[in-house]
Design a protein around this motif. Structure first.
Motif, PDB file in Angstrom:
ATOM      1  N   MET A   1     -34.082 -64.015 -78.898  1.00 54.35           N
ATOM      2  CA  MET A   1     -35.282 -63.647 -79.247  1.00 54.35           C
ATOM      3  C   MET A   1     -36.022 -62.523 -78.333  1.00 54.35           C
ATOM      4  SD  MET A   1     -36.993 -67.470 -80.178  1.00 54.35           S
ATOM      5  CE  MET A   1     -35.699 -68.270 -79.023  1.00 54.35           C
ATOM      6  N   ALA A   2     -35.549 -62.485 -77.171  1.00 53.67           N
ATOM      7  CA  ALA A   2     -36.059 -61.320 -76.294  1.00 53.67           C
ATOM      8  C   ALA A   2     -35.749 -59.904 -76.875  1.00 53.67           C
ATOM      9  CB  ALA A   2     -35.593 -61.539 -74.995  1.00 53.67           C
ATOM     10  N   SER A   3     -34.648 -59.823 -77.418  1.00 54.31           N
ATOM     11  CA  SER A   3     -33.989 -58.631 -78.003  1.00 54.31           C
ATOM     12  C   SER A   3     -34.925 -58.244 -79.099  1.00 54.31           C
ATOM     13  CB  SER A   3     -32.616 -58.541 -78.408  1.00 54.31           C
ATOM     14  OG  SER A   3     -32.437 -59.511 -79.554  1.00 54.31           O
ATOM     15  N   ALA A   4     -35.575 -59.168 -79.798  1.00 56.50           N
ATOM     16  CA  ALA A   4     -36.304 -58.940 -81.013  1.00 56.50           C
ATOM     17  C   ALA A   4     -37.854 -58.948 -80.679  1.00 56.50           C
ATOM     18  CB  ALA A   4     -36.089 -59.871 -82.135  1.00 56.50           C
ATOM     19  N   GLY A   5     -38.205 -58.899 -79.350  1.00 57.45           N
ATOM     20  CA  GLY A   5     -39.660 -58.828 -78.860  1.00 57.45           C
ATOM     21  C   GLY A   5     -40.407 -60.269 -79.141  1.00 57.45           C
ATOM     22  N   ILE A   6     -39.840 -61.544 -79.438  1.00 60.76           N
ATOM     23  CA  ILE A   6     -40.430 -62.506 -79.836  1.00 60.76           C
ATOM     24  C   ILE A   6     -40.184 -63.728 -79.027  1.00 60.76           C
ATOM     25  CG2 ILE A   6     -40.590 -61.725 -82.404  1.00 60.76           C
ATOM     26  CD1 ILE A   6     -38.351 -63.719 -82.939  1.00 60.76           C
ATOM     27  N   ALA A   7     -39.584 -63.406 -77.820  1.00 64.69           N
ATOM     28  CA  ALA A   7     -39.350 -64.371 -76.672  1.00 64.69           C
ATOM     29  C   ALA A   7     -40.710 -65.244 -76.419  1.00 64.69           C
ATOM     30  CB  ALA A   7     -38.802 -64.037 -75.456  1.00 64.69           C
ATOM     31  N   HIS A   8     -41.989 -64.734 -76.688  1.00 62.68           N
ATOM     32  CA  HIS A   8     -43.085 -65.402 -76.435  1.00 62.68           C
ATOM     33  C   HIS A   8     -43.321 -66.536 -77.301  1.00 62.68           C
ATOM     34  CE1 HIS A   8     -45.250 -63.727 -79.944  1.00 62.68           C
ATOM     35  NE2 HIS A   8     -44.437 -62.554 -79.708  1.00 62.68           N
TER      36      HIS A   8
ATOM     37  N   ILE B  93     -45.156 -71.770 -74.364  1.00 65.86           N
ATOM     38  CA  ILE B  93     -46.453 -72.198 -74.783  1.00 65.86           C
ATOM     39  C   ILE B  93     -47.266 -71.364 -73.981  1.00 65.86           C
ATOM     40  CG2 ILE B  93     -47.894 -74.127 -74.907  1.00 65.86           C
ATOM     41  CD1 ILE B  93     -45.684 -76.082 -75.406  1.00 65.86           C
ATOM     42  N   SER B  94     -48.198 -70.864 -74.897  1.00 62.90           N
ATOM     43  CA  SER B  94     -49.371 -69.930 -74.134  1.00 62.90           C
ATOM     44  C   SER B  94     -50.537 -69.857 -75.313  1.00 62.90           C
ATOM     45  CB  SER B  94     -48.793 -68.573 -73.915  1.00 62.90           C
ATOM     46  OG  SER B  94     -48.249 -68.027 -75.304  1.00 62.90           O
TER      47      SER B  94
ATOM     48  N   GLY C  22     -39.977 -54.551 -81.300  1.00 57.37           N
ATOM     49  CA  GLY C  22     -40.669 -55.710 -81.106  1.00 57.37           C
ATOM     50  C   GLY C  22     -42.006 -55.991 -82.387  1.00 57.37           C
ATOM     51  N   VAL C  23     -42.690 -54.747 -82.628  1.00 56.84           N
ATOM     52  CA  VAL C  23     -43.345 -54.743 -83.684  1.00 56.84           C
ATOM     53  C   VAL C  23     -42.735 -55.353 -85.156  1.00 56.84           C
ATOM     54  CG1 VAL C  23     -44.887 -53.053 -85.079  1.00 56.84           C
ATOM     55  CG2 VAL C  23     -44.759 -52.846 -82.425  1.00 56.84           C
ATOM     56  N   LEU C  24     -41.775 -54.665 -85.132  1.00 58.93           N
ATOM     57  CA  LEU C  24     -41.104 -55.218 -86.450  1.00 58.93           C
ATOM     58  C   LEU C  24     -40.972 -56.702 -86.307  1.00 58.93           C
ATOM     59  CD1 LEU C  24     -39.633 -54.774 -89.296  1.00 58.93           C
ATOM     60  CD2 LEU C  24     -37.487 -54.175 -88.060  1.00 58.93           C
ATOM     61  N   GLY C  25     -40.080 -57.301 -85.251  1.00 54.18           N
ATOM     62  CA  GLY C  25     -39.933 -58.386 -85.013  1.00 54.18           C
ATOM     63  C   GLY C  25     -41.011 -59.324 -85.332  1.00 54.18           C
TER      64      GLY C  25
ATOM     65  N   LEU D 169     -35.174 -67.223 -86.360  1.00 52.19           N
ATOM     66  CA  LEU D 169     -33.990 -67.075 -85.734  1.00 52.19           C
ATOM     67  C   LEU D 169     -33.168 -65.999 -86.740  1.00 52.19           C
ATOM     68  CD1 LEU D 169     -32.502 -70.383 -84.049  1.00 52.19           C
ATOM     69  CD2 LEU D 169     -33.563 -68.497 -83.031  1.00 52.19           C
ATOM     70  N   TRP D 170     -33.111 -66.141 -87.873  1.00 52.18           N
ATOM     71  CA  TRP D 170     -32.566 -65.182 -88.859  1.00 52.18           C
ATOM     72  C   TRP D 170     -33.218 -63.778 -88.700  1.00 52.18           C
ATOM     73  CZ3 TRP D 170     -34.130 -61.869 -92.636  1.00 52.18           C
ATOM     74  CH2 TRP D 170     -33.196 -61.253 -93.477  1.00 52.18           C
ATOM     75  N   CYS D 171     -34.609 -63.644 -88.760  1.00 54.62           N
ATOM     76  CA  CYS D 171     -35.395 -62.437 -88.363  1.00 54.62           C
ATOM     77  C   CYS D 171     -34.981 -61.871 -87.183  1.00 54.62           C
ATOM     78  CB  CYS D 171     -36.999 -62.896 -88.299  1.00 54.62           C
ATOM     79  SG  CYS D 171     -37.327 -63.286 -90.118  1.00 54.62           S
ATOM     80  N   ALA D 172     -35.068 -62.603 -86.027  1.00 54.77           N
ATOM     81  CA  ALA D 172     -34.710 -62.216 -84.699  1.00 54.77           C
ATOM     82  C   ALA D 172     -33.317 -61.447 -84.628  1.00 54.77           C
ATOM     83  CB  ALA D 172     -34.635 -63.274 -83.572  1.00 54.77           C
ATOM     84  N   GLY D 173     -32.107 -62.191 -85.385  1.00 56.24           N
ATOM     85  CA  GLY D 173     -31.012 -61.580 -85.623  1.00 56.24           C
ATOM     86  C   GLY D 173     -30.914 -60.331 -86.251  1.00 56.24           C
ATOM     87  N   PHE D 174     -31.769 -60.176 -87.268  1.00 55.17           N
ATOM     88  CA  PHE D 174     -31.778 -58.897 -88.230  1.00 55.17           C
ATOM     89  C   PHE D 174     -32.291 -57.800 -87.503  1.00 55.17           C
ATOM     90  CE2 PHE D 174     -34.528 -56.151 -90.848  1.00 55.17           C
ATOM     91  CZ  PHE D 174     -33.644 -55.597 -91.697  1.00 55.17           C
ATOM     92  N   VAL D 175     -33.390 -57.970 -86.502  1.00 55.68           N
ATOM     93  CA  VAL D 175     -34.050 -57.069 -85.717  1.00 55.68           C
ATOM     94  C   VAL D 175     -33.044 -56.495 -84.674  1.00 55.68           C
ATOM     95  CG1 VAL D 175     -36.036 -56.539 -84.083  1.00 55.68           C
ATOM     96  CG2 VAL D 175     -36.254 -57.615 -86.130  1.00 55.68           C
ATOM     97  N   ARG D 176     -32.228 -57.648 -83.975  1.00 52.00           N
ATOM     98  CA  ARG D 176     -31.526 -57.031 -83.078  1.00 52.00           C
ATOM     99  C   ARG D 176     -30.095 -56.387 -83.607  1.00 52.00           C
ATOM    100  NH1 ARG D 176     -28.079 -61.488 -79.497  1.00 52.00           N
ATOM    101  NH2 ARG D 176     -27.006 -61.889 -81.309  1.00 52.00           N
ATOM    102  N   ASN D 177     -29.771 -56.692 -84.852  1.00 51.70           N
ATOM    103  CA  ASN D 177     -28.825 -55.842 -85.430  1.00 51.70           C
ATOM    104  C   ASN D 177     -29.199 -54.339 -85.850  1.00 51.70           C
ATOM    105  OD1 ASN D 177     -27.024 -57.873 -85.194  1.00 51.70           O
ATOM    106  ND2 ASN D 177     -27.327 -58.868 -87.149  1.00 51.70           N
TER     107      ASN D 177
END
Length: 672
Positions: A243-250, A254-255, A422-425, A468-476
């Motif tokens: 998730m960090a690699s896709a810019g969605i670790a946030h 909880i924030s 991260g924008v795409l993610g 998680l699928w979206c995160a994997g797609f963005v990382r690849n």
């Protein structure tokens, strides 16, 4: 004109938290502890000046800002006097009885407890600290207020591993934690029957987490539990990195995002259902009633999620926004951000130095600044009509870009990650989070007492799998590309000034601050990886020679070498082939033309100090060695200043030294 406009609109109040933060920073970086009487005199003088100049606006405003700066300098000493503790200076071991104040971590196989009232049979073995954090192997059914008896080894809180790194001594001192520890063997637990609300909340969080994990499984349920109860112990490191690699670790921390979605969903649903009754809309202010439900939901979510600092800060902000709706005032304003910031700074001043505060503070300021600019633009010209789907995607993209740019410096500094994709993610994930994940989490949790949570929690699990699928797609797609710079702490100061500029002005002049910050950071705030890495609490010593950084002593893949690799984006190899070692020490002549000597025996000092420019020893070096060599780092230096990073500046200039411990005589340091 921009300054006059800001003053006329009484925006000086917005600068109050920034001046308080500046005061906190100045106090933090002082080489020695200032006299409390001097701080009291400073704050008294500034407030007196503001009072005496109350009829003269320029003097009053300047004096008030100076008062906020002085108050910031006083906050940490006062906080330390009220809640701080002495720091344990050497290990202690024995059988102790203590009271559990909090359970801060529990992954089913290991727990961390915060203990108070530590007592033992032998006084000389007592740590004599207000609180201690103890790691406990195994799973125990404990709650705050319980009393335990166990064999514990207490040890000093470790210093930062690298210069500018996370300072657990600083944070722990002001949290009242003066020692870390590890429990061994069997543990006797005496249930107190006390604990009150904290015990009830703990039991509720545990029950919700258990129900979620039992339905969704360990992996997906672990992420779902993190979203609902804030328990991240079941999230694997692979999923975090994904998730960090896709810019969605946030998404998993909880924030404000989560609080806004949950409280906003409740607000919208209550308002919608009340609006269905025509008589209700005529008799009652349904928007204000819905805002009340929004506040209650935010408070409940804050408690269930563990009352972490980002959640508390976001709840304060949301409460201000909903309170503004109830009062019939404008909700999204920079003044509300300033009020929330002031509340957090006063009650939790150390949070200013943590990544979570910096990231959320920067993102909220940037988003509200963009909102204010967009509102002014809408007043000037008519907004073009677009489809709802297109508008949603553009809003998500714009929000992601603004928040990403605002937090770029802080993520690069603290995490060495910029997530360029991260924008795409966020474009792919945020519709799922906003319209499926968080509403399903809210509905499922509300239906838990009725046993009807299965369907909404199933939707929650599906949305996590999609994320998680979206995160994997963005990382690849990114191929691991992440051009992260190595920033110095000065970059955070520049970013703070840019945020203050952005928040203060109302016109387009506000964007000049961030624009100017970019070249300032690029030219003056970048760091290079050091040439020599010296650990303070292990034998690790790494030296750069040519294009390689490799160990002269110590083992690879330890805590120290891992931190070095992550902080300085450098691969630490196992050994230099040119290193010559014997029982007395090691010698390396680098490709840069200087020699490094590691002294292991006192018998080697005489020769090594004569042939090496830089001498490193975990012994006390004789005075003549410092005269012969260009630089000597010995046991006393490592004990007092911690890990050392050294830059070789050539034969004509002295080496540059950066140490992990700044201000070794400050209250949060271990006094040797």
């Amino acid at each position: 004109m921009a300054v006059l406009d800001a003053v006329t609109q009484r925006r000086n109040f917005i600068l109050f938290p920034f001046f308080m933060i500046a005061g906190l920073i100045v106090y933090r970086v002082l080489p020695s502890e200032p006299a409390f009487i001097a701080l009291a005199t400073l704050i008294g003088f500034t407030f007196a000046t503001a009072w005496l100049g109350r009829d003269r606006a320029p003097i009053r405003e300047i004096a008030l800002l100076a008062s906020m700066f002085a108050l910031g300098m006083v906050l940490l000493p006062v906080h330390g006097a009220l809640f701080g503790t002495r720091m344990l200076e050497s290990p202690r071991y024995g059988t102790y009885t203590a009271r559990i104040e909090a359970v801060t971590y529990n992954d089913g196989s290991e727990q961390r407890w915060v203990l108070s009232d530590v007592a033992g049979e032998l006084d000389w073995t007592l740590p004599n600290v207000r609180l201690a954090r103890v790691t406990v192997p195994g799973a125990y059914d404990v709650s705050p207020g319980d009393t335990i008896t166990a064999r514990i080894r207490f040890y000093p809180v470790p210093p930062p591993a690298v210069p500018g790194g996370y300072d657990s001594q600083f944070v722990s001192h002001f949290d009242g934690i003066g020692a870390y520890g590890t429990a061994f063997g069997d543990i006797e637990i005496s249930k107190s029957g006390a604990g009150g609300l904290s015990r009830a909340v703990k039991d509720l969080r545990a029950a919700i987490t258990t129900r979620i994990v039992s339905q969704l499984g360990e992996r997906i349920g672990g992420i779902a539990a993190a979203l609902v109860t804030g328990d991240q112990s079941r999230i694997t490191e692979d999923d975090r990195n994904l998730m960090a690699s896709a810019g969605i670790a946030h998404v998993i921390a909880i924030s404000g995002l989560h609080l806004t979605l949950v409280a906003g969903t409740m607000f919208a649903c209550v308002r919608f259902f009340l609006s269905l009754g025509h008589g209700v809309t005529q008799r009652f202010p349904i928007k204000k009633i819905a805002a009340g439900f929004g506040i209650a939901t935010a408070l409940a979510y804050m408690v269930i999620s563990g009352m972490v600092i980002p959640a508390v800060r976001s709840t304060i902000m949301l409460a201000l926004i909903f309170a503004a709706i109830i009062a019939g005032r404008q909700a999204l304003t920079m003044r509300n951000v300033a009020i929330a910031g002031l509340a957090i700074i006063v009650f939790e001043p150390t949070s200013v130095f943590r990544a979570s505060f910096q990231l959320s503070f920067a993102a909220v300021i940037a988003l509200i600044a963009a909102y204010e600019l967009a509102r002014r633009n809408r007043e000037d010209r008519e907004r073009p009509q677009r489809g709802r789907a297109l508008t949603l995607m553009l809003d998500i993209a714009t929000t992601s870009i603004i928040a990403g740019l605002a937090t770029l410096v802080f993520t690069a500094y603290h995490f060495q990650q910029t997530a360029p994709f991260g924008v795409l993610g966020n474009l792919m994930v945020m519709p799922i989070v906003s319209f499926v994940m968080m509403p399903a989490a809210l509905l499922g949790t509300l239906l838990l007492p009725l046993g009807l949570e299965a369907i909404p929690y199933a939707g929650l699990g599906w949305s996590i799998e999609a994320m998680l699928w979206c995160a994997g797609f963005v990382r690849n797609l990114s191929g691991g590309f992440d051009p992260s710079p190595i920033l110095s702490p000065v970059a955070l100061g520049v970013a703070l000034f840019a945020l203050a500029w952005l928040a203060y002005f109302r016109t387009h002049m506000r964007i000049t601050g961030p624009i100017v910050a970019v070249p300032l950071i690029a030219f003056f705030c970048l760091e290079q990886a050091p040439d020599i890495f010296i650990a303070d609490q292990s034998q690790a010593l790494a030296v750069r020679s040519g294009d390689r950084v490799a160990l002269i002593a110590g083992r690879n893949n330890t805590f120290a070498t891992t931190i070095w690799s992550e902080r300085y984006l450098t691969v630490i190899e196992d050994a230099h082939t040119a290193t010559g070692c014997d029982s007395l020490g090691c010698i390396l002549s680098t490709e840069e033309g200087y020699t490094v000597a590691l002294v292991k025996s006192r018998d080697a000092f005489d020769e090594d100090c004569r042939i090496a420019e830089i001498v490193i020893a975990r012994l006390t070096a004789p005075p003549q060695c410092e005269t012969a060599a260009k630089l000597v780092v010995d046991a006393s230096d490592l004990a007092r200043y911690g890990a050392h990073m050294i830059d070789w500046n050539g034969p004509d200039l002295p080496p540059t030294i950066r140490t992990a411990i700044d201000g070794p005589d400050r209250p949060w340091r271990i006094q040797l």
